[in-house]
Design a protein around this motif. Sequence first.
Motif, mmCIF file in Angstrom:
data_model
loop_
_atom_site.group_PDB
_atom_site.id
_atom_site.type_symbol
_atom_site.label_atom_id
_atom_site.label_comp_id
_atom_site.label_asym_id
_atom_site.label_seq_id
_atom_site.Cartn_x
_atom_site.Cartn_y
_atom_site.Cartn_z
ATOM 1 N N SER A 71 -3.500 -2.092 -7.772
ATOM 2 C CA SER A 71 -4.800 -2.744 -7.627
ATOM 3 C C SER A 71 -5.949 -2.003 -8.297
ATOM 4 O O SER A 71 -7.073 -2.439 -8.227
ATOM 5 C CB SER A 71 -5.117 -2.910 -6.135
ATOM 6 O OG SER A 71 -5.358 -1.645 -5.569
ATOM 7 N N GLU A 97 -6.286 -1.059 2.477
ATOM 8 C CA GLU A 97 -5.880 0.174 1.789
ATOM 9 C C GLU A 97 -5.439 -0.175 0.378
ATOM 10 O O GLU A 97 -4.952 -1.267 0.116
ATOM 11 C CB GLU A 97 -4.696 0.845 2.516
ATOM 12 C CG GLU A 97 -5.123 1.581 3.753
ATOM 13 C CD GLU A 97 -3.971 2.371 4.391
ATOM 14 O OE1 GLU A 97 -3.114 2.896 3.668
ATOM 15 O OE2 GLU A 97 -3.955 2.427 5.628
ATOM 16 N N CYS A 98 -5.585 0.796 -0.507
ATOM 17 C CA CYS A 98 -5.253 0.574 -1.912
ATOM 18 C C CYS A 98 -3.765 0.413 -2.125
ATOM 19 O O CYS A 98 -2.983 1.132 -1.551
ATOM 20 C CB CYS A 98 -5.694 1.778 -2.729
ATOM 21 S SG CYS A 98 -7.249 1.487 -3.483
ATOM 22 N N ASP A 99 -3.356 -0.546 -2.929
ATOM 23 C CA ASP A 99 -1.962 -0.595 -3.363
ATOM 24 C C ASP A 99 -1.911 -0.063 -4.788
ATOM 25 O O ASP A 99 -2.916 0.013 -5.480
ATOM 26 C CB ASP A 99 -1.414 -2.015 -3.255
ATOM 27 C CG ASP A 99 -2.099 -2.964 -4.185
ATOM 28 O OD1 ASP A 99 -1.943 -2.770 -5.399
ATOM 29 O OD2 ASP A 99 -2.795 -3.865 -3.708
ATOM 30 N N VAL A 139 -2.234 -2.581 7.226
ATOM 31 C CA VAL A 139 -3.001 -1.645 6.376
ATOM 32 C C VAL A 139 -3.878 -2.399 5.387
ATOM 33 O O VAL A 139 -4.296 -1.823 4.378
ATOM 34 C CB VAL A 139 -2.059 -0.669 5.620
ATOM 35 C CG1 VAL A 139 -1.215 0.120 6.606
ATOM 36 C CG2 VAL A 139 -1.179 -1.398 4.622
ATOM 37 N N SER A 140 -4.158 -3.669 5.668
ATOM 38 C CA SER A 140 -4.923 -4.436 4.692
ATOM 39 C C SER A 140 -6.259 -3.734 4.445
ATOM 40 O O SER A 140 -6.898 -3.245 5.358
ATOM 41 C CB SER A 140 -5.152 -5.872 5.164
ATOM 42 O OG SER A 140 -5.913 -5.847 6.329
ATOM 43 N N ARG A 188 1.858 -4.908 5.635
ATOM 44 C CA ARG A 188 0.711 -5.276 4.769
ATOM 45 C C ARG A 188 -0.511 -5.618 5.607
ATOM 46 O O ARG A 188 -1.619 -5.169 5.320
ATOM 47 C CB ARG A 188 1.069 -6.509 3.937
ATOM 48 C CG ARG A 188 1.786 -6.160 2.703
ATOM 49 C CD ARG A 188 1.447 -7.175 1.601
ATOM 50 N NE ARG A 188 2.398 -6.892 0.558
ATOM 51 C CZ ARG A 188 3.541 -7.527 0.412
ATOM 52 N NH1 ARG A 188 3.840 -8.547 1.185
ATOM 53 N NH2 ARG A 188 4.385 -7.172 -0.519
ATOM 54 N N ALA A 225 0.840 -1.208 0.000
ATOM 55 C CA ALA A 225 0.000 0.000 0.000
ATOM 56 C C ALA A 225 0.867 1.246 0.000
ATOM 57 O O ALA A 225 1.904 1.290 0.658
ATOM 58 C CB ALA A 225 -0.906 -0.003 1.226
ATOM 59 N N HIS A 226 0.458 2.237 -0.782
ATOM 60 C CA HIS A 226 1.133 3.527 -0.810
ATOM 61 C C HIS A 226 0.215 4.569 -0.180
ATOM 62 O O HIS A 226 -1.007 4.435 -0.218
ATOM 63 C CB HIS A 226 1.443 3.946 -2.257
ATOM 64 C CG HIS A 226 2.631 3.252 -2.837
ATOM 65 N ND1 HIS A 226 2.879 1.912 -2.654
ATOM 66 C CD2 HIS A 226 3.663 3.719 -3.591
ATOM 67 C CE1 HIS A 226 4.006 1.586 -3.269
ATOM 68 N NE2 HIS A 226 4.502 2.663 -3.848
ATOM 69 N N ARG A 227 0.846 5.595 0.387
ATOM 70 C CA ARG A 227 0.081 6.713 0.952
ATOM 71 C C ARG A 227 0.661 8.019 0.433
ATOM 72 O O ARG A 227 1.870 8.114 0.202
ATOM 73 C CB ARG A 227 0.168 6.691 2.490
ATOM 74 C CG ARG A 227 -0.590 5.547 3.126
ATOM 75 C CD ARG A 227 -0.399 5.551 4.647
ATOM 76 N NE ARG A 227 -1.235 4.535 5.270
ATOM 77 C CZ ARG A 227 -1.226 4.245 6.571
ATOM 78 N NH1 ARG A 227 -0.407 4.897 7.393
ATOM 79 N NH2 ARG A 227 -2.021 3.317 7.060
#
Length: 271
Positions: free
Chosen positions: A270, A265-267, A262-263, A259, A6-8
Amino acid sequence: MTEPLAHRPLGRTGIEVGVLGLGTVKLGRNQGVKYPRDFDLPDDATVRELLACAADLGINLIDTAPAYGSSEERLGQLLPGPRERWVLCTKVGEEFATGKSHHDFSPAAVRESVERSLRRLRTHWLDLVLIHSDGNDLDLIAHSGALETLTELKRAGKLRAFGMSTKTLAGGLRAAECCDLLMVAWNLADESQLPVIDRCHQLGTGVLIKKALASGHAATGGDPVRAAITRLLGHPGVASLVVGTIDPAHLRANVAAARDAVSGECDPGSA
Ligand SMILES: NC(=O)c1ccc[n+]([C@@H]2O[C@H](COP(=O)([O-])OP(=O)(O)OC[C@H]3O[C@@H](n4cnc5c(N)ncnc54)[C@H](OP(=O)(O)O)[C@@H]3O)[C@@H](O)[C@H]2O)c1
């Protein structure tokens, strides 16, 4: 094959970072550091394996500094391409040579340091540049001219965003108002900088966490690594934990914990 992580968004910088980044002190410096055990610097083959593993795990953020001995130079030689896939964070104001740290936050030193980082990292741009505070955060912000110089270097296209790796509460709160991002120490044994993180969140200033595992002192017994990663990534405003390791097995475990934390959350792959 690259696995998704996931990126933020890193505050308002327009830069997205994986929720786990790689800290690279141990790639270039083993003197005058506070890790629990002595260690040898890893050889080139080991560093290549570590960086390939980071790429494979979907990590994009790499944190280095002139104060980390040969870290920048080794990354310049050994980081696999393409350059655009990485978010490179380095620092100004401290360097480590012949076993000692030297500080210089003057505009001339900041310019020279950025040019040297560009050469050492073999790149035309730096993504993130932080003032490597010596502890005098407020004084550095008000009097050194370093932030003004970084503002000019950003305008000139040498770097994309700048900020400060802070050490004090008062300095962090002030820096939150005048930086794109901060690097702030936070772990389960020391929550003293939490108000800085919360202030950054209010203001839209990006937050990277350093010392999430208390420099390895929190990495023994039970599963303190997973507990720390879960708690810190659960806090609003935290973009990424920059965790240091030269052990691919630790890197994999840290990414797995991130992972899980933050499951949902968008990677980046995806969509
Ligand atoms: N003033 C500043 O700007 C500043 C100061 C400090 C740090 N930083 C940045 O933040 C990064 C992280 O800080 P840090 O390196 O001091 O501390 P840290 O990330 O809290 O801890 C790193 C230590 O934890 C160990 N470790 C990592 N993952 C582990 C796991 N899964 N199980 C057991 N041990 C594990 C590492 O040993 P192994 O190598 O054996 O995995 C290493 O000794 C640095 O590398 C640097 O990029 C910046």
